[in-house]
Design a protein around this motif. Structure first.
Motif, mmCIF file in Angstrom:
data_model
loop_
_atom_site.group_PDB
_atom_site.id
_atom_site.type_symbol
_atom_site.label_atom_id
_atom_site.label_comp_id
_atom_site.label_asym_id
_atom_site.label_seq_id
_atom_site.Cartn_x
_atom_site.Cartn_y
_atom_site.Cartn_z
ATOM 1 N N PRO A 110 8.500 7.880 8.144
ATOM 2 C CA PRO A 110 7.342 7.189 7.583
ATOM 3 C C PRO A 110 7.305 7.252 6.057
ATOM 4 C CG PRO A 110 6.704 9.327 8.497
ATOM 5 C CD PRO A 110 8.105 9.072 8.924
ATOM 6 N N PRO A 111 6.613 6.229 5.463
ATOM 7 C CA PRO A 111 6.435 6.236 4.007
ATOM 8 C C PRO A 111 5.546 7.413 3.587
ATOM 9 C CG PRO A 111 5.132 4.481 5.019
ATOM 10 C CD PRO A 111 5.975 5.078 6.101
ATOM 11 N N GLY A 112 5.311 7.564 2.286
ATOM 12 C CA GLY A 112 4.607 8.775 1.868
ATOM 13 C C GLY A 112 3.509 8.647 0.823
ATOM 14 N N HIS A 113 3.505 7.580 0.018
ATOM 15 C CA HIS A 113 2.716 7.626 -1.223
ATOM 16 C C HIS A 113 1.188 7.619 -1.075
ATOM 17 C CE1 HIS A 113 2.268 3.026 -2.150
ATOM 18 N NE2 HIS A 113 2.237 3.254 -0.848
ATOM 19 N N HIS A 114 0.670 7.425 0.151
ATOM 20 C CA HIS A 114 -0.794 7.485 0.318
ATOM 21 C C HIS A 114 -1.296 8.872 0.711
ATOM 22 C CE1 HIS A 114 -1.092 3.277 -0.317
ATOM 23 N NE2 HIS A 114 -0.424 2.950 0.766
ATOM 24 N N ASN A 134 -2.628 9.275 5.579
ATOM 25 C CA ASN A 134 -3.344 8.004 5.730
ATOM 26 C C ASN A 134 -2.429 6.859 5.345
ATOM 27 O OD1 ASN A 134 -4.246 6.835 2.783
ATOM 28 N ND2 ASN A 134 -4.056 9.061 2.755
ATOM 29 N N GLY A 135 -2.861 5.621 5.655
ATOM 30 C CA GLY A 135 -2.100 4.433 5.252
ATOM 31 C C GLY A 135 -0.637 4.489 5.675
ATOM 32 N N PHE A 136 -0.371 4.877 6.901
ATOM 33 C CA PHE A 136 0.969 4.966 7.518
ATOM 34 C C PHE A 136 1.785 6.138 6.991
ATOM 35 C CE2 PHE A 136 0.999 -0.029 7.015
ATOM 36 C CZ PHE A 136 -0.251 -0.093 7.618
ATOM 37 N N CYS A 137 1.215 6.949 6.093
ATOM 38 C CA CYS A 137 1.977 8.017 5.435
ATOM 39 C C CYS A 137 1.552 9.386 5.952
ATOM 40 C CB CYS A 137 1.738 7.968 3.929
ATOM 41 S SG CYS A 137 2.182 6.389 3.185
ATOM 42 N N ILE A 138 2.507 10.207 6.361
ATOM 43 C CA ILE A 138 2.188 11.536 6.887
ATOM 44 C C ILE A 138 2.237 12.579 5.773
ATOM 45 C CG2 ILE A 138 2.823 13.297 8.571
ATOM 46 C CD1 ILE A 138 3.633 11.037 10.461
ATOM 47 N N ILE A 170 2.784 -2.432 -3.223
ATOM 48 C CA ILE A 170 1.587 -3.190 -3.589
ATOM 49 C C ILE A 170 0.294 -2.399 -3.407
ATOM 50 C CG2 ILE A 170 1.105 -4.311 -1.347
ATOM 51 C CD1 ILE A 170 0.868 -5.824 -4.918
ATOM 52 N N HIS A 171 0.351 -1.341 -2.604
ATOM 53 C CA HIS A 171 -0.858 -0.537 -2.390
ATOM 54 C C HIS A 171 -0.944 0.591 -3.435
ATOM 55 C CE1 HIS A 171 0.071 -2.308 1.600
ATOM 56 N NE2 HIS A 171 -1.235 -2.557 1.567
ATOM 57 N N ALA A 172 -2.158 0.825 -3.921
ATOM 58 C CA ALA A 172 -2.346 1.876 -4.930
ATOM 59 C C ALA A 172 -2.000 3.238 -4.329
ATOM 60 C CB ALA A 172 -3.785 1.864 -5.423
ATOM 61 N N ILE A 227 -10.532 -3.583 -2.731
ATOM 62 C CA ILE A 227 -9.388 -3.529 -1.824
ATOM 63 C C ILE A 227 -9.011 -2.066 -1.593
ATOM 64 C CG2 ILE A 227 -7.506 -3.621 -3.559
ATOM 65 C CD1 ILE A 227 -6.229 -5.831 -1.694
ATOM 66 N N TRP A 228 -8.464 -1.820 -0.407
ATOM 67 C CA TRP A 228 -8.080 -0.450 -0.037
ATOM 68 C C TRP A 228 -7.153 0.143 -1.093
ATOM 69 C CZ3 TRP A 228 -3.789 2.469 1.434
ATOM 70 C CH2 TRP A 228 -4.074 3.621 2.167
ATOM 71 N N PRO A 229 -7.229 1.396 -1.489
ATOM 72 C CA PRO A 229 -8.101 2.455 -0.938
ATOM 73 C C PRO A 229 -9.488 2.573 -1.566
ATOM 74 C CG PRO A 229 -6.535 3.415 -2.479
ATOM 75 C CD PRO A 229 -6.244 1.944 -2.446
ATOM 76 N N GLU A 236 9.068 2.873 0.542
ATOM 77 C CA GLU A 236 7.666 2.992 0.972
ATOM 78 C C GLU A 236 7.353 1.847 1.928
ATOM 79 O OE1 GLU A 236 5.794 5.613 0.262
ATOM 80 O OE2 GLU A 236 6.584 6.480 -1.580
ATOM 81 N N GLY A 237 6.490 0.885 1.499
ATOM 82 C CA GLY A 237 6.099 -0.195 2.406
ATOM 83 C C GLY A 237 7.022 -1.409 2.357
ATOM 84 N N GLY A 238 6.559 -2.504 2.979
ATOM 85 C CA GLY A 238 7.345 -3.737 3.097
ATOM 86 C C GLY A 238 7.326 -4.163 4.554
ATOM 87 N N TYR A 239 6.669 -5.295 4.855
ATOM 88 C CA TYR A 239 6.371 -5.607 6.250
ATOM 89 C C TYR A 239 6.773 -7.001 6.701
ATOM 90 C CZ TYR A 239 3.976 -1.377 5.147
ATOM 91 O OH TYR A 239 3.725 -0.101 4.705
ATOM 92 N N PHE A 240 7.417 -7.758 5.813
ATOM 93 C CA PHE A 240 7.917 -9.068 6.224
ATOM 94 C C PHE A 240 9.433 -9.003 6.153
ATOM 95 C CE2 PHE A 240 8.687 -13.691 4.983
ATOM 96 C CZ PHE A 240 8.783 -14.089 6.307
HETATM 97 N N1 Q9C Z 1 -8.374 -2.242 6.512
HETATM 98 C C1 Q9C Z 1 2.130 1.348 2.852
HETATM 99 O O1 Q9C Z 1 2.464 0.257 2.484
HETATM 100 N N2 Q9C Z 1 -4.375 -0.785 5.051
HETATM 101 N N3 Q9C Z 1 0.956 1.580 3.463
HETATM 102 C C2 Q9C Z 1 -5.394 -1.490 4.446
HETATM 103 C C3 Q9C Z 1 -7.613 -1.694 5.465
HETATM 104 C C4 Q9C Z 1 -3.604 0.043 4.191
HETATM 105 C C5 Q9C Z 1 0.060 0.516 3.679
HETATM 106 C C6 Q9C Z 1 -6.228 -2.252 5.435
HETATM 107 C C7 Q9C Z 1 -2.155 -0.191 4.387
HETATM 108 C C8 Q9C Z 1 -1.321 0.968 3.923
HETATM 109 C C9 Q9C Z 1 3.036 2.523 2.699
#
Ligand code: Q9C
Ligand code: ZN
Length: 484
Positions: A131-135, A142-146, A173-175, A202-204, A296-300
């Protein structure tokens, strides 16, 4: 000559969402990147770095032992239902029986890659991990990060090699609120991040991710969607790279998220894959090229696979496709960068120089209002809303993300393919220079920027059903019936 190192470990696939196959952060992400790098003959040109699990001592550099104990419990969970329930105490986290060990491997992969670069065993490196980490920070996965892979790796490098200056650049792209908080106590680490902010809607939903944060994090907040290569190049050329050069780091770790990329369902921005290569290459001019990318992220898929390839090509020193810049810079972006530069002028000489120029212009334009930098944060009510959900253990990771219609996916894939079909490889590796002139202050830009930003804030705010009648929204959208 030492080569480019790559961390890749099959065991990362054991971390997956057992109750929602459409969850965007999935094992397929790594397979896809890996397949692409193999198919293009890139893997065989790299040195494989072995991925070892991080030690508990290393995790404790950023997280409390209570978190380790809590997460360890998932090893013994009886079934998926028990796991799903346990996850409701965390924000956007799923766990399997293997997730704890996968997360240790991700941290370990980041550390091994960073160490290979720090010691000079590899010229540079790419840790393809999840899993990614920066959150993640403290006891808050949180935010997919352990665990916070990059922050732990940075602290470990400081400790192991007595480094005085480690730079983290975050292009996801996420802070990176997790990295920001994890390194706040480290004098030897500086974080620079470019991310969506949207006035805090926008999140967070945290004010400390805006341009006026003071501490060892420098933010470039984006307040408009649809930004592309021109804006990212401008941010790098006129802000991020000059500061990096002035900081003179001994090592650069990059939170390499590709979700600012064209077509990403979570990002909303439009950075093309070759641009990620150029951004990487710009960073390689600093710290004697000691650059370590950490995924970290990237979903497409169509987008991030290409972006990862271009980033690795940059590390390998391959020619990159020429970037075609034709559009004008977005006013809201110009305004953000102006705020960043003015704010950092007190600490960085490179910013002071441009800031002087901006100030002279503003004086000449004799408008008091126009010269004012606004710091907007409307996120508090939304932040508190999510805080309640976490406190009550009501966070769901089931059907959380709307799946895009196939036609939409296909159209976006075609768009990426059209870009790659038109690649012109550079004979002389050069990145187009965004003229400073395009960034200079004008009252018109300033006004356009604020209007556009308000629209984006309202747009993001309106996505929260619960906040539909909120005061801020009423004010911003100028709904007369409610303001009476
Ligand atoms: N309802 C990474 O890209 N979700 N994490 C926001 C709130 C946060 C993404 C939606 C997504 C976290 C590593
Ligand atoms: Zn992200």
């Amino acid at each position: 000559m030492s080569s480019t190192g790559v961390v890749y470990d099959q065991r990362h696939e054991l971390h997956k969402c057992l109750w929602d196959e459409t969850f965007p952060e999935n094992p397929e992400r790594l397979f896809a990147v890996c397949d692409r790098l193999k198919n293009r003959g890139l893997f065989e040109r790299t040195t494989s770095i072995e991925c070892k699990p991080a030690t508990e001592e290393q995790i404790l550099l950023c997280h409390p032992s209570s978190l380790l104990e809590k997460l360890k419990e998932c090893r013994n969970a009886p079934d998926a239902e028990a796991l799903e329930n346990a996850c409701k105490q965390f924000e956007e986290i799923y766990l399997t029986q293997d997730s704890f060990d996968c997360a240790l491997l991700a941290v370990g992969g980041a550390i091994e890659a960073a160490r290979a670069v720090a010691t000079g065993k590899c010229r540079n490196a790419f840790a393809i991990i999840r899993p990614p980490g920066h959150h993640s920070y403290e006891a808050n996965p949180n935010g997919f990060c352990i665990f916070n892979n990059i922050a732990i790796a940075a602290k470990q490098m400081v400790k192991e090699f007595d480094l005085k200056r480690v730079l983290i650049v975050d292009v996801d792209i996420h802070a990176p609120q997790g990295t920001l908080r994890s390194i706040a106590d480290s004098e030897q680490i500086l974080l620079i991040s470019i991310h969506n902010y949207m006035g805090g809607a926008i999140w967070p939903f945290m004010k400390e991710t805006n341009y006026d944060y003071d501490g060892n994090t420098i933010n470039v907040p984006l307040n408009a969607p649809g930004l592309s290569d021109a804006e990212y190049l401008a941010a790098f050329q006129h802000f991020i790279i000059p500061i990096a050069v002035e900081y003179n780091p001994q090592l650069i770790l990059v939170s390499a998220g590709f979700d600012a990329g064209l077509g990403d369902p979570l990002g909303g921005q439009k950075v093309t894959p070759p641009c990620f290569g150029h951004l990487t290459r710009m960073l390689m001019d600093v710290a004697e090229g000691k650059v370590c990318l950490i995924l970290e992220g990237g979903y497409f898929k169509a987008s991030f696979v290409e972006s990862a390839e271009m980033s690795l090509r940059a590390l390998l020193g391959d020619p990159l496709p020429l970037l075609h810049i034709h559009q004008r810079l977005c006013p809201t972006f110009i305004e953000s960068l102006r705020c960043c530069i003015s704010h950092q002028a007190k600490r960085w000489k490179c910013c002071a120089t441009i800031s002087d120029l901006l100030q002279q212009q503003q004086t000449a334009s004799d408008s008091e209002i126009a010269s004012r930098s606004l710091s907007i944060f409307v996120g508090q009510p939304i932040f508190e809303h999510f805080e309640r959900i976490i406190r009550d253990h009501r966070c769901s990771t089931r059907n959380w993300f709307p799946v895009r219609p196939r036609e939409k996916e296909e159209a976006l894939t075609k768009e990426i393919e059209a870009i790659s079909a038109n690649y012109k490889l550079e004979s002389e590796p050069e990145t187009p220079l965004i003229s400073l002139e395009a960034l200079l202050f004008s009252q018109e830009t300033h006004q356009k920027a604020l209007i556009e930003m308000m629209k984006n804030i309202v747009d993001h705010y309106s996505r929260f059903e619960q906040l539909k009648n909120s005061h801020i929204l009423t004010l911003l959208s100028g709904d007369k019936s409610k303001t009476g």
